[in-house]
Scaffold this active site. Structure first.
Site, PDB file in Angstrom:
ATOM      1  N   LYS A  46      74.058   9.056  25.978  1.00 38.49           N
ATOM      2  CA  LYS A  46      72.852   9.304  25.214  1.00 38.49           C
ATOM      3  C   LYS A  46      71.691   9.136  26.251  1.00 38.49           C
ATOM      4  O   LYS A  46      71.662   8.129  27.179  1.00 38.49           O
ATOM      5  CB  LYS A  46      72.632   8.348  23.969  1.00 38.49           C
ATOM      6  N   LEU A  74      65.121  10.415  20.714  1.00 36.72           N
ATOM      7  CA  LEU A  74      65.368   9.718  21.832  1.00 36.72           C
ATOM      8  C   LEU A  74      65.673   8.277  21.536  1.00 36.72           C
ATOM      9  O   LEU A  74      65.210   7.476  22.400  1.00 36.72           O
ATOM     10  CB  LEU A  74      64.694   9.901  23.008  1.00 36.72           C
ATOM     11  N   CYS A 132      60.511  16.122  28.338  1.00 38.49           N
ATOM     12  CA  CYS A 132      59.387  15.520  28.237  1.00 38.49           C
ATOM     13  C   CYS A 132      58.073  15.846  28.470  1.00 38.49           C
ATOM     14  O   CYS A 132      57.915  17.128  29.147  1.00 38.49           O
ATOM     15  CB  CYS A 132      59.796  14.070  29.034  1.00 38.49           C
ATOM     16  N   LYS A 171      68.861  19.024  33.498  1.00 35.59           N
ATOM     17  CA  LYS A 171      69.376  19.749  32.238  1.00 35.59           C
ATOM     18  C   LYS A 171      68.223  20.497  31.785  1.00 35.59           C
ATOM     19  O   LYS A 171      66.994  20.147  31.546  1.00 35.59           O
ATOM     20  CB  LYS A 171      69.633  18.685  31.054  1.00 35.59           C
ATOM     21  N   GLY A 223      74.895  23.699  17.948  1.00 38.23           N
ATOM     22  CA  GLY A 223      76.220  24.116  17.529  1.00 38.23           C
ATOM     23  C   GLY A 223      76.392  25.476  17.700  1.00 38.23           C
ATOM     24  O   GLY A 223      75.681  26.331  18.153  1.00 38.23           O
ATOM     25  N   THR A 272      77.742  19.206  19.546  1.00 30.07           N
ATOM     26  CA  THR A 272      77.858  19.195  18.190  1.00 30.07           C
ATOM     27  C   THR A 272      79.257  18.949  17.563  1.00 30.07           C
ATOM     28  O   THR A 272      79.602  18.557  16.426  1.00 30.07           O
ATOM     29  CB  THR A 272      77.006  20.321  17.476  1.00 30.07           C
TER      30      THR A 272
END
Ligand SMILES: Cc1cc2nc3c(=O)[nH]c(=O)nc-3n(C[C@H](O)[C@H](O)[C@H](O)COP(=O)(O)O)c2cc1C
Length: 309
Positions: A46, A74, A132, A171, A223, A272
């Site tokens: 995470k 977050l 961010c 990412k 998903g 997911t």
């Protein structure tokens, strides 16, 4: 045991290319009773920030057709909490640990977190969650994210690159007009790999109450519903940069995982799907092994970018 599944992501060598996505697998220990964690190619934690965060007010998730919306905000124990409470358990699992990092205040916060975690040999790589707010870049409007601005992304990743020799994965957000512009910026800034995609911004409304189903009103869609978009983006990025791609977005079974390799992924992330079946990642890995065997494919790398057009 034939080694036809190992892949390289920067300096990182993974025994197999099936990872779990940040934010969908906690810090690993939460899933230990549901699957053999050692079989995972890597665990992406995470996202952590310098200071602990409580996250957003509930409700923070809701189901949508073929997917879900989340606005967790977050929530995380912060750098010290991660080092003291999560890392000691994570390092006993025996699979590569990739720490997902975000910053609330800007690049200096990223660097502070990364320099601190750099000291731990068990942390093999960082995934930069650059979704961010763009606080430092003059051309930015208030609500723009770093991940939506190629120049800001380049500058940020370049500075972070100088702070660590460990593998850097950046990412990418799909909430952009042209994801390849950002991917090129990331590549030029010295990132070792890219992962894509993060969630797409969406919303859902309860017509009885006329209220949003997620308290933050807008939230991240994930998903199977986002899979075609994620695949398209992986394919586009694959044609523009040479870096390894970790593909994710709606992977729920072997077939959907294979699609991502064909589109250009070197490795894949299961997100997911972990909420539906906590053992999804290892089942997908098994399915990939069988597919390679049945189709006499010598190595998983031979599948990457194998799409015939
Ligand atoms: C509940 C939830 C929490 C997430 N938290 C994070 C996070 O902390 N950091 C991050 O980079 N991505 C986060 N993501 C995005 C996933 O890592 C992944 O990029 C995205 O969900 C697409 O993959 P999927 O469709 O397989 O879930 C989160 C996704 C979900 C569903």
């Amino acid at each position: 045991m034939p080694d036809n599944l190992s892949v390289n992501i920067g300096k990182l060598r993974l025994e197999n290319p099936v990872m779990v996505c940040s934010g969908t697998f906690g810090y690993g220990e939460e899933f230990k009773d549901f699957l053999p964690l050692r079989k995972l190619g890597a665990i992406v934690t995470k996202t952590i920030t310098l200071n602990p965060r409580q996250g957003n007010a509930p409700p923070r998730t809701c189901e949508t057709p073929g997917g879900m919306l989340n606005s967790i905000g977050l929530e995380n124990p912060g750098l010290s909490g991660f080092i003291n409470e999560k890392l000691p358990i994570l390092k006993t699992i025996g699979v590569p640990i990739i720490v997902s990092v975000a910053a609330e205040s800007g690049v200096d916060e990223f660097i502070k977190i990364i320099c601190e975690l750099d000291k731990f040999s068990e942390v093999l790589a960082f995934e930069l969650n650059i979704s961010c707010p763009n606080v430092g870049h003059e051309s930015s409007t208030k609500k723009r994210l770093i991940a939506q601005d190629a120049l800001a992304t380049f500058e940020m990743v370049k500075k972070i690159r100088m702070a660590t020799k460990k593998t850097l994965i950046t990412k990418l957000s799909p909430n952009v007009t042209d994801i390849t512009e950002i991917a090129i910026a990331v590549s030029q800034a010295g990132s070792d790999a890219v992962s894509l995609i993060n969630t797409l911004i969406g919303m859902s409304i309860d017509v009885k109450t006329k209220r949003p189903k997620v308290a933050a009103v807008t939230a991240g869609l994930s998903g199977p519903a986002i899979r075609p978009i994620a695949l398209r983006m992986v394919w586009e990025v694959y044609q523009k940069i040479k870096l390894p791609i970790i593909g994710m977005g709606g992977i729920i079974d072997t077939s959907s995982a294979l699609e991502f390799f064909l589109a250009g992924s070197t490795a894949i992330g299961v997100g997911t799907a972990n909420f539906i079946d906590p053992a999804a990642a290892v089942k997908i890995l098994q399915g990939i092994k069988e597919y390679l065997k049945e189709n006499k494919i010598k190595h998983i790398n031979n599948l990457t970018g194998g799409l015939k057009t």
